[in-house]
Design a protein around this motif. Structure first.
Motif, mmCIF file in Angstrom:
data_model
loop_
_atom_site.group_PDB
_atom_site.id
_atom_site.type_symbol
_atom_site.label_atom_id
_atom_site.label_comp_id
_atom_site.label_asym_id
_atom_site.label_seq_id
_atom_site.Cartn_x
_atom_site.Cartn_y
_atom_site.Cartn_z
ATOM 1 N N ILE A 114 43.582 24.392 -105.845
ATOM 2 C CA ILE A 114 42.413 25.281 -105.808
ATOM 3 C C ILE A 114 42.835 26.745 -105.927
ATOM 4 C CG2 ILE A 114 40.695 26.220 -104.206
ATOM 5 C CD1 ILE A 114 39.508 23.831 -105.177
ATOM 6 N N LYS A 115 43.908 27.112 -105.232
ATOM 7 C CA LYS A 115 44.387 28.501 -105.295
ATOM 8 C C LYS A 115 44.790 28.870 -106.708
ATOM 9 C CE LYS A 115 46.256 29.094 -100.665
ATOM 10 N NZ LYS A 115 47.476 28.983 -99.859
ATOM 11 N N ILE A 149 33.935 33.645 -110.830
ATOM 12 C CA ILE A 149 34.417 32.615 -109.913
ATOM 13 C C ILE A 149 34.227 33.102 -108.478
ATOM 14 C CG2 ILE A 149 36.478 31.382 -109.124
ATOM 15 C CD1 ILE A 149 37.546 31.556 -111.961
ATOM 16 N N SER A 150 33.773 32.210 -107.614
ATOM 17 C CA SER A 150 33.807 32.518 -106.181
ATOM 18 C C SER A 150 34.675 31.472 -105.501
ATOM 19 C CB SER A 150 32.410 32.486 -105.559
ATOM 20 O OG SER A 150 31.643 33.579 -106.003
ATOM 21 N N TYR A 151 35.425 31.950 -104.537
ATOM 22 C CA TYR A 151 36.421 31.090 -103.887
ATOM 23 C C TYR A 151 36.252 31.184 -102.379
ATOM 24 C CZ TYR A 151 41.248 30.297 -102.108
ATOM 25 O OH TYR A 151 42.362 29.895 -101.409
ATOM 26 N N VAL A 152 36.226 30.034 -101.731
ATOM 27 C CA VAL A 152 36.213 30.018 -100.267
ATOM 28 C C VAL A 152 37.520 29.399 -99.803
ATOM 29 C CG1 VAL A 152 35.067 29.147 -98.192
ATOM 30 C CG2 VAL A 152 33.707 29.843 -100.159
ATOM 31 N N PRO A 153 38.448 30.198 -99.306
ATOM 32 C CA PRO A 153 39.754 29.668 -98.913
ATOM 33 C C PRO A 153 39.653 28.757 -97.690
ATOM 34 C CG PRO A 153 39.606 32.017 -98.408
ATOM 35 C CD PRO A 153 38.340 31.654 -99.097
ATOM 36 N N LEU A 167 31.632 29.211 -111.463
ATOM 37 C CA LEU A 167 32.567 28.215 -110.957
ATOM 38 C C LEU A 167 32.799 28.527 -109.485
ATOM 39 C CD1 LEU A 167 34.615 25.911 -111.390
ATOM 40 C CD2 LEU A 167 36.279 27.614 -112.118
ATOM 41 N N LEU A 168 32.478 27.553 -108.634
ATOM 42 C CA LEU A 168 32.593 27.768 -107.195
ATOM 43 C C LEU A 168 33.705 26.877 -106.655
ATOM 44 C CD1 LEU A 168 31.495 28.946 -104.539
ATOM 45 C CD2 LEU A 168 29.685 27.222 -104.575
ATOM 46 N N LEU A 169 34.684 27.496 -106.010
ATOM 47 C CA LEU A 169 35.849 26.759 -105.502
ATOM 48 C C LEU A 169 35.796 26.751 -103.981
ATOM 49 C CD1 LEU A 169 38.427 28.522 -107.845
ATOM 50 C CD2 LEU A 169 37.353 26.288 -108.198
ATOM 51 N N LYS A 171 21.301 23.975 -105.177
ATOM 52 C CA LYS A 171 20.639 25.051 -105.932
ATOM 53 C C LYS A 171 21.589 25.637 -106.973
ATOM 54 C CE LYS A 171 18.289 27.320 -102.449
ATOM 55 N NZ LYS A 171 18.085 28.633 -101.828
ATOM 56 N N ASN A 172 22.848 25.811 -106.564
ATOM 57 C CA ASN A 172 23.821 26.386 -107.494
ATOM 58 C C ASN A 172 24.124 25.446 -108.654
ATOM 59 O OD1 ASN A 172 25.226 29.144 -106.703
ATOM 60 N ND2 ASN A 172 24.562 28.140 -104.830
ATOM 61 N N LEU A 173 24.186 24.151 -108.368
ATOM 62 C CA LEU A 173 24.410 23.175 -109.438
ATOM 63 C C LEU A 173 23.249 23.223 -110.428
ATOM 64 C CD1 LEU A 173 25.733 20.182 -107.308
ATOM 65 C CD2 LEU A 173 27.049 21.523 -108.960
ATOM 66 N N ALA A 174 22.049 23.327 -109.893
ATOM 67 C CA ALA A 174 20.858 23.352 -110.748
ATOM 68 C C ALA A 174 20.861 24.581 -111.656
ATOM 69 C CB ALA A 174 19.605 23.336 -109.882
ATOM 70 N N ARG A 175 21.470 25.637 -111.166
ATOM 71 C CA ARG A 175 21.581 26.896 -111.900
ATOM 72 C C ARG A 175 22.654 26.801 -112.995
ATOM 73 N NH1 ARG A 175 24.641 30.970 -110.910
ATOM 74 N NH2 ARG A 175 25.683 30.216 -109.058
ATOM 75 N N GLY A 176 23.466 25.738 -112.942
ATOM 76 C CA GLY A 176 24.502 25.574 -113.960
ATOM 77 C C GLY A 176 25.899 25.910 -113.477
ATOM 78 N N CYS A 177 26.026 26.151 -112.189
ATOM 79 C CA CYS A 177 27.345 26.436 -111.620
ATOM 80 C C CYS A 177 28.132 25.130 -111.491
ATOM 81 C CB CYS A 177 27.145 27.068 -110.243
ATOM 82 S SG CYS A 177 28.651 27.337 -109.308
ATOM 83 N N ALA A 178 29.419 25.154 -111.795
ATOM 84 C CA ALA A 178 30.264 23.981 -111.541
ATOM 85 C C ALA A 178 30.949 24.185 -110.194
ATOM 86 C CB ALA A 178 31.303 23.833 -112.635
ATOM 87 N N ILE A 179 31.086 23.099 -109.429
ATOM 88 C CA ILE A 179 31.665 23.233 -108.084
ATOM 89 C C ILE A 179 32.844 22.283 -107.897
ATOM 90 C CG2 ILE A 179 31.197 23.121 -105.601
ATOM 91 C CD1 ILE A 179 28.267 23.642 -106.191
ATOM 92 N N LEU A 180 33.943 22.818 -107.404
ATOM 93 C CA LEU A 180 35.080 21.995 -106.967
ATOM 94 C C LEU A 180 35.174 22.126 -105.462
ATOM 95 C CD1 LEU A 180 35.946 22.100 -109.979
ATOM 96 C CD2 LEU A 180 38.290 22.254 -109.177
ATOM 97 N N MET A 181 35.162 21.014 -104.771
ATOM 98 C CA MET A 181 35.187 21.100 -103.314
ATOM 99 C C MET A 181 36.207 20.144 -102.725
ATOM 100 S SD MET A 181 31.970 20.640 -100.799
ATOM 101 C CE MET A 181 32.087 19.814 -99.265
ATOM 102 N N VAL A 182 37.140 20.723 -101.961
ATOM 103 C CA VAL A 182 38.122 19.908 -101.245
ATOM 104 C C VAL A 182 37.487 19.415 -99.954
ATOM 105 C CG1 VAL A 182 40.351 19.922 -100.071
ATOM 106 C CG2 VAL A 182 40.033 21.266 -102.171
ATOM 107 N N THR A 183 37.607 18.146 -99.688
ATOM 108 C CA THR A 183 37.054 17.629 -98.433
ATOM 109 C C THR A 183 37.838 16.408 -97.948
ATOM 110 O OG1 THR A 183 35.085 16.788 -97.328
ATOM 111 C CG2 THR A 183 35.363 16.188 -99.630
ATOM 112 N N HIS A 184 37.775 16.201 -96.642
ATOM 113 C CA HIS A 184 38.376 14.997 -96.061
ATOM 114 C C HIS A 184 37.287 14.042 -95.596
ATOM 115 C CE1 HIS A 184 42.509 16.345 -96.074
ATOM 116 N NE2 HIS A 184 42.152 17.499 -95.549
#
Ligand SMILES: Nc1ncnc2c1ncn2[C@@H]1O[C@H](COP(=O)(O)OP(=O)(O)OP(=O)(O)O)[C@@H](O)[C@H]1O
Ligand SMILES: [Mg+2]
Lengths: 207, 266
Positions: free
Chosen positions: A47-48, A67-71, A148-150, A172-185
């Motif tokens: 992601i980084k 791009i927006s990133y949430v560390p 692109l949202l990370l 809402k962001n997906l509907a707007r056309g934003c792509a999202i990558l999300m790390v999760t456990h």
């Protein structure tokens, strides 16, 4: 199709140690991709790199501009003398743009309202709880209206209510056309958004 | 005391010193928060070495000092950022080597009074040229602060986050290095190379225990520095001590007072 992310055969190293070894990911507008894998498998490293913080040892990358990133962890010093609003505002900065506009202020207000942190607006960073800080980081990312949202484990520390709020915002962001990558456990996250993909990282490769 | 203001050299000292003190402290906020507190110290030693070389070669001091201090400033910030822990080592090595070089050169050459006035500062020797330099410098520093305020905030808060937004952090690093170098070079004249780092750091630390939020911190730091400079200058006239020492003395007193008052209130 114009891709939000096109990562091909990415190899990423720390010093000489290969962490990510030949990973390819593409994401188009409105696509949601979950990234899972064991601790230390290289999810944050990946992601980084997509966020532009680490270089590719080899491979190629094309990314959306906004791009927006949430560390996973906020790098800044917790004692940094800043107010919540000042921090969220930085999500509106972009290259070539030096001053905040009226619209920036409105977008910041909207995303603070969305994540229910308006009341914290004037609070100092150092007095925030863990979950409150997480919501500040999310508001900062969302107000940037990214293509692109990370998100690196964005749900860590969120209560049930905030978790729900976050997923509403993501939709809402997906509907707007934003792509999202999300790390999760958390497997229950995967069910939160239908029509998503899951990428499982193990030993630096996609399983 | 007030009749001293009649003298042009006192007027020049007061104006140039106030401007530089204000600018140094405003920049100091960024330097302290980014853990570059020692950089002013390192740069002033490099400034001192450049001054010795300049006076040995008999050319104007600023001609050598300005570019070499700017270069050193950028290298130090770059090294500190790239190799997190190496920053203070880089500063320590560069500054002691530079100081030694400066001393060697000035003791080889005919011992010029020029270099010692730079070591301790000579506020009353502020020339018209120095005054103009300091006015231009403060316009540059304050102008840059107004134009790049939001960027400076972001870069100081988190360089990583700035980079994730696509912002060229090296460029702002360079701008901050240049501003720091300019403040150091012009401040050396007044407080002396030995004490300029105190003028950069002390007000920011004092303001840090009073302000809440970044903007108020920046403004307060500048104001604390301004007050300390004027008080320090008066102390130095009254007791006939070097201005630099008076200014740092005033800054230190203010810091201690603020800390004590805060303890009392709690
Ligand atoms: N700055 C660094 N220098 C060297 N090695 C690192 C660095 N950061 C991480 N690593 C190593 O890279 C590997 C992957 O780390 P990464 O943080 O990407 O894992 P992760 O999948 O995000 O794990 P987690 O689920 O715990 O967040 C780990 O073995 C880690 O030790
Ligand atoms: Mg991780």
């Amino acid at each position: 199709m114009d891709l939000r992310l096109n990562l091909q055969n990415a190899v990423i190293k720390y010093e000489e140690k290969i962490i990510i070894d030949g990973v390819s990911i593409t994401a188009g507008p409105g696509e949601m991709i979950f990234i899972t894998g064991a601790n230390g498998s290289g999810k944050s490293t990946l992601i980084k790199t997509i966020a532009g913080l680490l270089p590719l040892a080899s491979g190629k990358i094309e990314r959306a501009k906004k791009i927006s990133y949430v560390p996973q962890v906020e790098e800044a010093d917790r004692n940094f003398p800043a107010r919540v609003k000042e921090i969220v505002m930085t999500g509106r900065q972009r290259p070539g743009k030096l001053f905040y506009t009226q619209r920036d202020k409105e977008l910041v207000r909207d995303s603070m309202r969305e994540l229910e942190i308006e009341d914290l607006s004037e609070h100092e960073l150092k007095i925030l709880s863990g979950g409150q800080l997480r919501r500040v980081m999310l508001a900062r990312a969302l107000c940037g209206l990214p293509d692109l949202l990370l998100l690196d484990e964005p749900c860590a520390g969120l209560d049930v209510e905030s978790h729900k709020i976050l997923f509403e915002a993501l939709k809402k962001n997906l509907a707007r056309g934003c792509a999202i990558l999300m790390v999760t456990h958390d497997d229950s996250d995967l069910a939160g958004i239908t029509s998503s993909r899951v990428i499982n990282i193990s030993n630096g490769r996609i399983l | 005391m007030l009749e001293l203001l009649k003298y042009p050299f006192v007027q020049r000292a007061l104006i140039a010193g106030s401007l530089i003190s204000f600018c140094a402290a405003v920049l100091g906020v960024i330097l302290v928060l980014k853990h570059y507190s020692l950089i002013g110290h390192g740069l002033s030693e490099i400034g001192f070495a450049s001054l010795s070389i300049a006076s040995a070669l008999n050319i104007p001091a600023v001609v050598i000092a300005t570019p070499s201090v700017i270069a050193a400033s950028f290298v130090i910030m770059f090294v500190s950022q790239r190799y997190k822990t190496a920053g203070d080592i880089a500063i320590a090595i560069a500054s002691s080597a530079a100081l030694a070089l400066g001393i060697i050169i000035s003791s080889l050459g005919s011992a010029s009074s020029g270099t010692s006035s730079y070591l301790f500062g000579s506020v009353l020797a502020v020339s018209e040229g120095d005054l103009i330099f300091s006015v231009v410098l403060s316009l540059i520093v304050l102008g840059a602060f107004i134009i790049f305020y939001d960027r400076f905030f972001l870069i100081t808060y988190s360089e990583d986050y700035a980079r994730s937004l696509g912002i060229n952090t090296a460029l702002y690093q360079l701008i901050i290095s240049i501003l720091t170098a300019l403040v150091v070079v012009s401040g050396m004249r007044i407080t002396g190379t030995l004490l300029i780092s105190g003028v950069i750091i002390l007000p920011a630390v004092t303001a840090g225990s009073l302000a809440s939020g970044f903007k108020s911190l920046v403004i307060l730091s500048g104001l604390v520095s301004l007050i300390a400079f004027i008080a320090g200058l008066m102390i130095s006239f009254a007791f006939n001590i070097p201005a630099g020492a008076g200014v740092i003395g005033a800054n230190t007193l203010i810091l201690i007072l603020v800390k004590i008052l805060k303890l009392k209130i709690k």
